[in-house]
Motif scaffolding. Structure first.
Motif, PDB file in Angstrom:
ATOM      1  N   ILE A 154      23.685   8.436 -48.751  1.00 39.53           N
ATOM      2  CA  ILE A 154      24.172   7.031 -48.833  1.00 39.53           C
ATOM      3  C   ILE A 154      24.307   6.891 -46.980  1.00 39.53           C
ATOM      4  N   GLY A 155      24.955   7.897 -46.098  1.00 37.57           N
ATOM      5  CA  GLY A 155      25.315   7.709 -44.818  1.00 37.57           C
ATOM      6  C   GLY A 155      23.917   7.810 -43.928  1.00 37.57           C
ATOM      7  N   GLN A 156      22.773   8.567 -44.376  1.00 32.96           N
ATOM      8  CA  GLN A 156      21.606   8.892 -43.955  1.00 32.96           C
ATOM      9  C   GLN A 156      20.747   7.664 -43.985  1.00 32.96           C
ATOM     10  N   TRP A 157      21.093   6.872 -45.486  1.00 26.45           N
ATOM     11  CA  TRP A 157      20.182   5.674 -45.525  1.00 26.45           C
ATOM     12  C   TRP A 157      20.711   4.486 -44.859  1.00 26.45           C
ATOM     13  N   GLY A 158      21.974   4.339 -45.169  1.00 27.51           N
ATOM     14  CA  GLY A 158      22.607   2.997 -44.489  1.00 27.51           C
ATOM     15  C   GLY A 158      23.698   3.099 -43.317  1.00 27.51           C
ATOM     16  N   GLY A 159      23.585   4.290 -42.763  1.00 27.83           N
ATOM     17  CA  GLY A 159      24.514   4.570 -41.770  1.00 27.83           C
ATOM     18  C   GLY A 159      25.778   5.241 -42.200  1.00 27.83           C
ATOM     19  N   TRP A 160      26.453   6.103 -41.242  1.00 21.05           N
ATOM     20  CA  TRP A 160      27.645   6.935 -41.936  1.00 21.05           C
ATOM     21  C   TRP A 160      29.017   5.835 -42.453  1.00 21.05           C
ATOM     22  N   PRO A 161      28.912   4.896 -41.585  1.00 18.11           N
ATOM     23  CA  PRO A 161      30.059   3.844 -41.895  1.00 18.11           C
ATOM     24  C   PRO A 161      30.082   3.393 -43.480  1.00 18.11           C
ATOM     25  N   MET A 162      28.458   3.416 -43.944  1.00 17.76           N
ATOM     26  CA  MET A 162      28.330   2.886 -45.280  1.00 17.76           C
ATOM     27  C   MET A 162      29.002   3.959 -46.265  1.00 17.76           C
ATOM     28  N   THR A 163      29.148   5.337 -45.996  1.00 18.12           N
ATOM     29  CA  THR A 163      29.710   6.186 -46.877  1.00 18.12           C
ATOM     30  C   THR A 163      30.991   6.283 -47.176  1.00 18.12           C
ATOM     31  N   TYR A 164      31.736   5.860 -45.979  1.00 19.31           N
ATOM     32  CA  TYR A 164      33.285   5.373 -46.045  1.00 19.31           C
ATOM     33  C   TYR A 164      33.527   4.158 -46.750  1.00 19.31           C
TER      34      TYR A 164
END
Length: 403
Positions: A154-164
């Motif tokens: 998710i972080g690699q796809w949408g940016g690391w903030p998206m993971t959180y």
């Protein structure tokens, strides 16, 4: 087990899965965080170190401070803080704010783990406590196997903030499940921090604390550098290394579950043999690394024994506190997870020293020696316990004769 107890077990498993995913996924996002924040990868790595240190130091202190509160509102409040902490992580525009959010999250993570173990111990049938606690511990393993890869993707796809934002959503789901399943009648224990810390006045508690610490350190001295071992020694192509880590994670799930069965069958009496087996397996990698198949067998066995002692140690700490310092049961419930984090820090540091000053394969026998040390501590603890039981039995017989 009743239907309510099964639902509670699943929720506590879900809680540790969410907590573990939030903690571990940062490792998979260091490059993205460093690039976005325009900081060195080593500075980004300090986020992982800060989390582990805060967890290890803050968990026993805050668990003791919060133990006076009823568990139902306390778990809901801390889960709410966990959600806010992940939200702050997601919106952090500076390294400073990101660091603060991880420290806050680390504190509530440690206390929530202790509360989960304490709730399980208080609500489950005696013969089911070990298996249930092993299931709760499995949440962390599943977080490593599934949560971290999903979060990293998710972080690699949408940016690391998206993971959180993803872990925030998981936290909300866990909060809703907790509202429904956590029993409302679990009262806290009113006691001063000083009185609870008397738990550490017992040498056997201090001794026992270092058993899982050294056991985990033994494994992590090798596991931290498993990728270069696979690539440079076993000659595993880089594209297949993630599959080996997946294999390791899957096997370690069974380690946790088997550990639950061990806990209800005289776990403390057998744990030294488990640790000796761990020492042999770690050292065997030095000899089996000559072939890919042999090396993978050693690595799989390493994963199989890594968590066998967790449930046994968890019940040991809780039962000891129940007998000697009842007001410190919640604090005692935090000791295994704290010890494991200490072990991770020690093991990774030792592994770094070995790889810098010796050969890469020297990690195997070094880890084996640390596991032997853990086995020695387990043996000493077991004999002290047997001696104490013998003395208590003689004292009871003497009192009976005098009557």
């Amino acid at each position: 087990m009743t239907r309510q107890q099964k639902l509670l077990t699943f929720n506590l498993f879900l809680l540790t899965f969410v907590l573990g995913t939030s903690e571990f996924v940062m490792v998979g996002l260091l490059s993205e965080v460093a690039a976005d924040m325009k900081i060195a990868i080593s500075v980004a790595g300090s986020l992982v170190t800060a989390f582990a240190l805060t967890f290890a130091i803050g968990t026993p202190v805050f668990t003791a401070l919060f133990s006076r509160f009823s568990k139902y509102p306390l778990i809901l409040t801390l889960t709410g803080i966990f959600i806010v902490g992940n939200m702050i992580t997601a919106i952090s525009g500076s390294y400073g704010l990101l660091l603060v959010s991880r420290v806050i999250t680390a504190v509530v993570t440690g206390v929530l783990i202790a509360l989960a173990m304490s709730v399980a111990s208080e609500t489950m049938p005696v013969d089911k406590r070990g298996p249930v606690i092993s299931i709760i511990f499995t949440g962390f393993t599943v977080a490593s196997v599934l949560g971290v890869p999903i979060g990293t993707f998710i972080g690699q796809w949408g940016g690391w903030p998206m993971t959180y934002w993803f872990t925030t959503l998981l936290g909300i789901i866990s909060l809703i499940a907790s509202i429904v399943t956590i029993p409302r009648g679990l009262k806290g224990t009113r006691s001063s921090l000083k009185k609870q810390l008397q738990l550490f006045a017992y040498p056997r508690i201090v001794l026992a604390f270092f058993i899982p610490a050294f056991s985990i350190a033994a494994t992590y001295s090798v596991f931290t550098y498993l990728a270069p071992l696979l690539q440079d020694v076993l000659l595993v192509p880089a594209r297949y290394i993630s599959l080996v880590f997946l294999l390791y994670g899957v096997v370690s799930i069974f380690s946790t579950l088997i550990g639950g069965k061990l806990a209800v069958r005289n776990g403390m009496g057998r744990i030294r043999y488990v640790l000796l087996a761990q020492a042999v397996i770690l050292a065997s990698l030095y000899f089996t690394s000559g072939s890919l198949a042999g090396g993978l067998v050693s690595i799989s066995l390493m994963a199989l024994v890594v968590y066998l002692m967790n449930s046994t140690m968890q019940l040991y700490f809780i039962d000891w506190a129940d007998q000697h310092v009842p007001e410190a049961k919640d604090l005692a419930a935090s000791l295994t997870s704290v010890s494991v984090n200490v072990g991770i820090a020690v093991g990774s540091t030792l592994g770094g020293f070995v790889t810098t000053n010796m050969k890469l394969m020297d990690l195997s026998w070094t880890g084996g020696l640390v596991a032997v040390l853990a086995a020695v501590l387990a043996l000493i603890n077991y004999r002290l316990g047997r001696k104490a039981r013998s003395s208590a039995s003689k004292e009871e017989m003497g009192q009976a004769r005098s009557i």
